[in-house]
Write a protein that holds these residues in place. Structure first.
Motif, PDB file in Angstrom:
ATOM      1  N   ALA A  81       0.820  -1.219   0.000  1.00  0.00           N
ATOM      2  CA  ALA A  81       0.000   0.000   0.000  1.00  0.00           C
ATOM      3  C   ALA A  81       0.852   1.267   0.000  1.00  0.00           C
ATOM      4  O   ALA A  81       0.541   2.234  -0.706  1.00  0.00           O
ATOM      5  N   LEU A  84       2.198   1.733  -3.524  1.00  0.00           N
ATOM      6  CA  LEU A  84       1.149   2.109  -4.480  1.00  0.00           C
ATOM      7  C   LEU A  84       0.682   3.554  -4.286  1.00  0.00           C
ATOM      8  O   LEU A  84       0.279   4.213  -5.242  1.00  0.00           O
ATOM      9  N   ALA A  85       0.771   4.029  -3.043  1.00  0.00           N
ATOM     10  CA  ALA A  85       0.370   5.414  -2.772  1.00  0.00           C
ATOM     11  C   ALA A  85       1.300   6.407  -3.470  1.00  0.00           C
ATOM     12  O   ALA A  85       0.949   7.564  -3.666  1.00  0.00           O
ATOM     13  N   GLU A 104     -15.786  14.075 -11.014  1.00  0.00           N
ATOM     14  CA  GLU A 104     -16.224  13.021 -10.083  1.00  0.00           C
ATOM     15  C   GLU A 104     -15.222  11.867 -10.059  1.00  0.00           C
ATOM     16  O   GLU A 104     -14.915  11.328  -8.990  1.00  0.00           O
ATOM     17  N   PHE A 108     -13.055  10.541  -6.852  1.00  0.00           N
ATOM     18  CA  PHE A 108     -13.112   9.139  -6.447  1.00  0.00           C
ATOM     19  C   PHE A 108     -11.696   8.555  -6.336  1.00  0.00           C
ATOM     20  O   PHE A 108     -11.325   7.989  -5.299  1.00  0.00           O
ATOM     21  N   TYR A 109     -10.892   8.728  -7.401  1.00  0.00           N
ATOM     22  CA  TYR A 109      -9.544   8.159  -7.364  1.00  0.00           C
ATOM     23  C   TYR A 109      -8.672   8.855  -6.314  1.00  0.00           C
ATOM     24  O   TYR A 109      -7.818   8.223  -5.699  1.00  0.00           O
ATOM     25  N   ARG A 111      -9.709   9.992  -3.436  1.00  0.00           N
ATOM     26  CA  ARG A 111     -10.062   9.399  -2.136  1.00  0.00           C
ATOM     27  C   ARG A 111      -9.381   8.041  -1.972  1.00  0.00           C
ATOM     28  O   ARG A 111      -8.910   7.695  -0.890  1.00  0.00           O
ATOM     29  N   LEU A 112      -9.345   7.271  -3.039  1.00  0.00           N
ATOM     30  CA  LEU A 112      -8.688   5.961  -2.965  1.00  0.00           C
ATOM     31  C   LEU A 112      -7.194   6.112  -2.718  1.00  0.00           C
ATOM     32  O   LEU A 112      -6.556   5.219  -2.154  1.00  0.00           O
ATOM     33  N   SER A 113      -6.641   7.239  -3.145  1.00  0.00           N
ATOM     34  CA  SER A 113      -5.211   7.474  -2.914  1.00  0.00           C
ATOM     35  C   SER A 113      -4.958   8.146  -1.569  1.00  0.00           C
ATOM     36  O   SER A 113      -3.826   8.540  -1.278  1.00  0.00           O
ATOM     37  N   GLY A 114      -5.996   8.290  -0.786  1.00  0.00           N
ATOM     38  CA  GLY A 114      -5.831   8.821   0.569  1.00  0.00           C
ATOM     39  C   GLY A 114      -5.987  10.322   0.688  1.00  0.00           C
ATOM     40  O   GLY A 114      -5.708  10.883   1.740  1.00  0.00           O
ATOM     41  N   LEU A 115      -6.417  10.986  -0.391  1.00  0.00           N
ATOM     42  CA  LEU A 115      -6.618  12.445  -0.311  1.00  0.00           C
ATOM     43  C   LEU A 115      -8.018  12.742   0.230  1.00  0.00           C
ATOM     44  O   LEU A 115      -8.919  11.919   0.139  1.00  0.00           O
ATOM     45  N   GLY A 116      -8.174  13.934   0.751  1.00  0.00           N
ATOM     46  CA  GLY A 116      -9.489  14.315   1.258  1.00  0.00           C
ATOM     47  C   GLY A 116      -9.569  15.811   1.501  1.00  0.00           C
ATOM     48  O   GLY A 116      -8.556  16.513   1.431  1.00  0.00           O
ATOM     49  N   GLN A 156      -5.608  11.485 -13.678  1.00  0.00           N
ATOM     50  CA  GLN A 156      -5.717  10.598 -12.515  1.00  0.00           C
ATOM     51  C   GLN A 156      -4.353  10.025 -12.120  1.00  0.00           C
ATOM     52  O   GLN A 156      -4.129   9.698 -10.965  1.00  0.00           O
ATOM     53  N   ALA A 157      -3.444   9.918 -13.109  1.00  0.00           N
ATOM     54  CA  ALA A 157      -2.123   9.359 -12.792  1.00  0.00           C
ATOM     55  C   ALA A 157      -1.268  10.327 -11.978  1.00  0.00           C
ATOM     56  O   ALA A 157      -0.438   9.906 -11.179  1.00  0.00           O
ATOM     57  N   HIS A 160      -2.297  12.533  -7.310  1.00  0.00           N
ATOM     58  CA  HIS A 160      -1.836  12.436  -5.922  1.00  0.00           C
ATOM     59  C   HIS A 160      -0.348  12.730  -5.785  1.00  0.00           C
ATOM     60  O   HIS A 160       0.262  12.367  -4.784  1.00  0.00           O
TER      61      HIS A 160
END
Lengths: 246, 256
Positions: A81, A84-85, A104, A108-109, A111-116, A156-157, A160
């Motif tokens: 993990a 991958l992050a 959107e 979504f992606y 959030r999956l990468s831990g951003l918020g 998306q790549a 993050h």
């Protein structure tokens, strides 16, 4: 294995095994692949169709498991993990949910990468701006052209801010203007110290972006070519590539 | 957990925007209307017929949505390769499955709740009262759909075929209503050669009779489920956890 390596393949072999009605078929993905890509390097992987480029990338991302050998990504096993992050991946023909808009999708992606929170919103807008999709950010992606999908794929790549960016055929099917935009963008990422690993059939793009190139032939890494070598060669990188794979 | 919630929210959004979800609700509306007409033909038993048909239909529509969703959600992502952009991020395959499953079940829960709301209004118009009993019957229906969906998800990952997984899931769902009989058969009089496969089936098939509050409420008016809430809720949680864990075990080894 050296700690400064962003990506390291140690004698990796991947054999695909499939069976149908008891008949087992084996096919080669990569064979005895040994390769190291240093942090901050921009590395190109060249090869004909079926030479093992995509297999190598999938092994690096933990989407495939090696039959033999070891893969390390940013000093960690693939699919870890923490590793991958730090990776951004653009697959060949990126596939998005058609019912989502780029904005959107990126949320979504992200959030999956831990951003918020505010950071996520900020990164989403910056990424859309970077790839020139800000105006189309709220259009459903089912209506997008191939070039726009590819731009969203790149967004998306890099969303993050990863250390290692893996791009599988990033300019395939793009119009000349989009290719130029992509090259400028990727050049900017190289200048920012990101590690770039890309595959492409467009040798001229690899030539412009990479400082070192590996040539895969039938799953084997048959040649490593530094920038100085292709600059000195009469036929440039294309000549050396053709000479190697023929 | 944030990643699981993000995946669940995305699955919910996907279902909300899909035609299938809207079709489910449209069909539900039509069928509830038909049961309303059918109830009118039953003269003195109008409310009873409307109640029985409506609850059964809500459960069946929920089941259809859950089986369709569970069989296609992972397989379609593998086929369309949208899964690459998810699993190339720090998302465990277990998190992925759990998130998608929760999103699917949230969609099913909401669609069943909407159908129940319409159904209850129709029952009220017929002068029927008994909201508490109705809520229990509806909950039992949802839990039956929930456990069947977890089994279906495993079947989909195992078989890699939505059709095969769907057909087997429907068969096991039917068998699940006869689990007490199946267990009786195992302990009393099944041919020796059939004991082992029947015993295996009795472990695999969900105990839907345990969750069939609707039948019990109808045969013993005013009574609750036979077993305590801890038993049936615990059973559902355990059953789902086992099948999701097995699906995760398979997906973890799957090459993409």
């Amino acid at each position: 294995m050296a700690e400064a390596s962003a990506l390291e393949f140690g004698s990796v072999t991947k054999t695909y095994v499939s069976s149908h009605l008891g008949r087992v078929t084996r096919s080669r993905g990569v064979e005895e692949l040994s390769l190291g890509v240093a942090e901050g390097e921009s590395f190109g992987l060249l090869g004909l169709n079926g030479s093992g480029k995509t297999t190598a990338f999938k092994l690096a991302l933990g989407l495939l498991h090696p039959t033999r050998g070891e893969v390390r990504v940013l000093g960690r096993p693939p699919a870890d993990a923490a590793a991958l992050a730090q990776i951004g991946f653009l697959p060949e023909l990126p596939y998005f949910y058609p019912y989502l808009t780029p904005r959107e999708s990126l949320r979504f992606y992200g959030r999956l990468s831990g951003l918020g929170g505010a950071e996520l919103s900020d990164r989403v807008e910056r990424s859309l701006e970077l790839v020139g999709l800000r105006r189309d950010g709220d259009r459903r992606m089912r209506d997008f052209s191939k070039g726009m999908i590819q731009r969203a794929g790149l967004a998306q790549a890099v969303l993050h801010d990863p250390r290692l960016i893996i791009l599988d055929e990033p300019v395939s099917g793009l119009d000349p203007l989009a290719v130029k935009d992509f090259r400028d963008l990727l050049g900017g990422l190289c200048a920012a110290g990101k590690t770039l690993v890309l595959s492409s059939h467009s040798i001229s793009e690899v030539e412009k972006l990479c400082v070192r190139v590996g040539v895969l032939k039938a799953g084997r890494l048959v040649r490593l070519i530094p920038q100085s070598e292709w600059r000195a060669a009469a036929g440039g990188l294309e000549g050396l590539f053709v000479e190697t794979v023929r | 957990m944030r990643r699981v919630l993000a995946l669940a929210a995305n699955a919910w959004r996907e279902n909300l925007r899909s035609r299938f979800f809207l079709l489910t609700l449209a069909f539900a509306g039509i069928f509830l209307y038909l049961s309303f007409i059918l109830g009118a033909l039953a003269v003195e038993q109008q409310a009873r017929v409307l109640l029985d048909f409506g609850l059964a239909f809500i459960e069946l529509m929920g089941l259809a949505g859950a089986i369709y969703g569970a069989t296609t959600m992972v397989l379609r992502e593998l086929e369309t390769k949208t899964i690459y952009l998810i699993l190339s991020r720090p998302v465990g395959r277990g998190e992925y499955l759990l998130g998608r499953f929760l999103g699917l079940m949230l969609s099913v829960l909401v669609s069943m709740a909407l159908m129940a709301a319409v159904h209850l209004i129709m029952l009220r118009l017929k002068g029927w009262s008994g909201a508490d009993a109705y809520a229990m019957a509806w909950l039992g229906g949802f839990l039956k759909v929930l456990v069947t969906a977890s089994l279906t998800l495993f079947l989909a990952v195992f078989s890699s075929s939505a059709l095969t997984a769907g057909v087997i899931a429907c068969a096991l769902w039917s068998l699940g209503h006869f689990l007490p009989e199946l267990r009786f058969l195992v302990s009393h009089g099944a041919p020796r050669a059939a004991v082992a496969p029947l015993t295996f089936l009795s472990w695999v098939v969900p105990d839907l009779q345990l969750l069939n509050f609707r039948d019990r409420l109808q045969t013993v008016p005013g009574s609750g489920p036979e077993a305590g809430a801890a038993v049936w809720l615990g059973y559902c949680a355990l059953y789902c956890a086992v099948w999701l864990a097995l699906a995760w075990g398979l997906l973890r080894r799957k090459e993409l």
